[in-house]
Write an enzyme that holds these catalytic residues in place. Structure first.
Site, mmCIF file in Angstrom:
data_model
loop_
_atom_site.group_PDB
_atom_site.id
_atom_site.type_symbol
_atom_site.label_atom_id
_atom_site.label_comp_id
_atom_site.label_asym_id
_atom_site.label_seq_id
_atom_site.Cartn_x
_atom_site.Cartn_y
_atom_site.Cartn_z
ATOM 1 N N ALA A 173 5.284 19.964 14.634
ATOM 2 C CA ALA A 173 6.046 18.991 13.852
ATOM 3 C C ALA A 173 5.349 18.739 12.527
ATOM 4 C CB ALA A 173 6.180 17.681 14.633
ATOM 5 N N GLU A 179 7.431 24.265 9.778
ATOM 6 C CA GLU A 179 6.366 23.811 10.670
ATOM 7 C C GLU A 179 6.163 24.780 11.833
ATOM 8 O OE1 GLU A 179 4.191 21.382 10.138
ATOM 9 O OE2 GLU A 179 5.172 20.918 8.237
ATOM 10 N N ARG A 216 -6.114 14.156 16.477
ATOM 11 C CA ARG A 216 -5.347 13.079 15.850
ATOM 12 C C ARG A 216 -6.287 11.925 15.543
ATOM 13 N NH1 ARG A 216 -1.014 14.972 13.448
ATOM 14 N NH2 ARG A 216 0.547 15.815 14.851
ATOM 15 N N GLU A 260 -4.910 22.759 5.121
ATOM 16 C CA GLU A 260 -6.380 22.757 5.109
ATOM 17 C C GLU A 260 -6.988 21.727 6.048
ATOM 18 O OE1 GLU A 260 -7.525 19.919 1.335
ATOM 19 O OE2 GLU A 260 -7.444 22.074 1.010
ATOM 20 N N GLU A 299 2.429 26.283 12.075
ATOM 21 C CA GLU A 299 1.572 25.864 13.177
ATOM 22 C C GLU A 299 1.453 26.880 14.299
ATOM 23 O OE1 GLU A 299 2.486 21.902 14.523
ATOM 24 O OE2 GLU A 299 2.155 21.060 12.524
ATOM 25 N N GLU A 323 10.790 5.705 10.381
ATOM 26 C CA GLU A 323 10.605 7.144 10.591
ATOM 27 C C GLU A 323 11.713 7.719 11.472
ATOM 28 O OE1 GLU A 323 7.215 10.374 11.868
ATOM 29 O OE2 GLU A 323 7.195 8.441 12.883
ATOM 30 N N GLU A 365 -5.636 21.020 9.089
ATOM 31 C CA GLU A 365 -5.126 21.289 10.431
ATOM 32 C C GLU A 365 -6.006 22.302 11.150
ATOM 33 O OE1 GLU A 365 -0.369 20.872 10.695
ATOM 34 O OE2 GLU A 365 -1.051 22.543 9.455
ATOM 35 N N PHE A 399 0.848 -1.192 0.000
ATOM 36 C CA PHE A 399 0.000 0.000 0.000
ATOM 37 C C PHE A 399 0.882 1.239 0.000
ATOM 38 C CE2 PHE A 399 -2.073 3.463 2.306
ATOM 39 C CZ PHE A 399 -3.223 3.613 1.540
#
Length: 181
Positions: free
Chosen positions: A75, A92, A63, A138, A96, A119, A140, A14
């Site tokens: 982040a 960021e 989240r 858009e 943010e 990661e 957030e 995927f």
């Protein structure tokens, strides 16, 4: 030990916006194979924004994976695998929080879940914050609030902050700058 384990096949299952899910067929000791899951992530950067009075700006956002709001340091994902972490952290921070800084300092690098994901998050400290303009994506919706490091440690140790990058970054910040912050 690395000679005893060898990847013989990686199959993409995927491809999403930020993750690619693979199944790896691994040969163990040359005599049997196993299948391991692997999530490929392009990486991210985060920032501990410190105000003039020593407080830390935190973002509260929804989240989806947890189906609730969390309190985190700012982040976001790298735009490209080879984007410098400092560039991403700077972007960021401004997006943010509505602040920017010309003084970003590397704090730590962390790996979030080494058992199945690559990661990598570079974490920076931002000081001498300059008011700018918040520029949210858009999808957030962020509330911004400043806290002392003591308030944030209390939130960590009472389970109110569970995000690994935030916990790691805040405790690293406190260990490095604690009494001199």
């Amino acid at each position: 030990m690395s000679e005893q384990i060898r990847r013989i096949k990686r199959e993409l299952k995927f491809k999403g916006k930020i993750l690619e899910f693979y199944q790896d067929t691994m040969e163990i000791n040359g005599d049997h194979t196993v299948v391991w899951d692997f999530l490929s992530h392009k990486g991210a950067a985060a920032v501990v924004p410190v105000t003039e009075d020593g407080k830390i700006l935190m973002v509260k956002q929804f989240r989806n994976a947890l189906d609730r709001y969390t309190l985190e340091i700012p982040a976001g994902a790298l735009n490209e695998v080879d984007e410098p972490g400092m560039t991403c952290a700077s972007r960021e921070l401004e997006e943010e929080t509505g602040f920017r800084s010309e003084q970003l300092e590397w704090l730590i690098t962390l790996r979030t879940t080494v058992a199945f994901c690559n990661e990598r998050i570079e974490v920076y400290v931002a000081r001498n914050l300059i008011r700018s303009k918040q520029n949210l994506d858009e999808d957030e919706f962020i509330d911004l609030k400043a806290y002392t490091i003591e308030e944030l440690k209390e939130k960590i140790f009472t389970g109110q902050i569970e995000d690994a990058k935030t916990i790691s970054a805040l405790l690293a910040y406190d260990a490095k700058y604690g009494k001199k912050a």
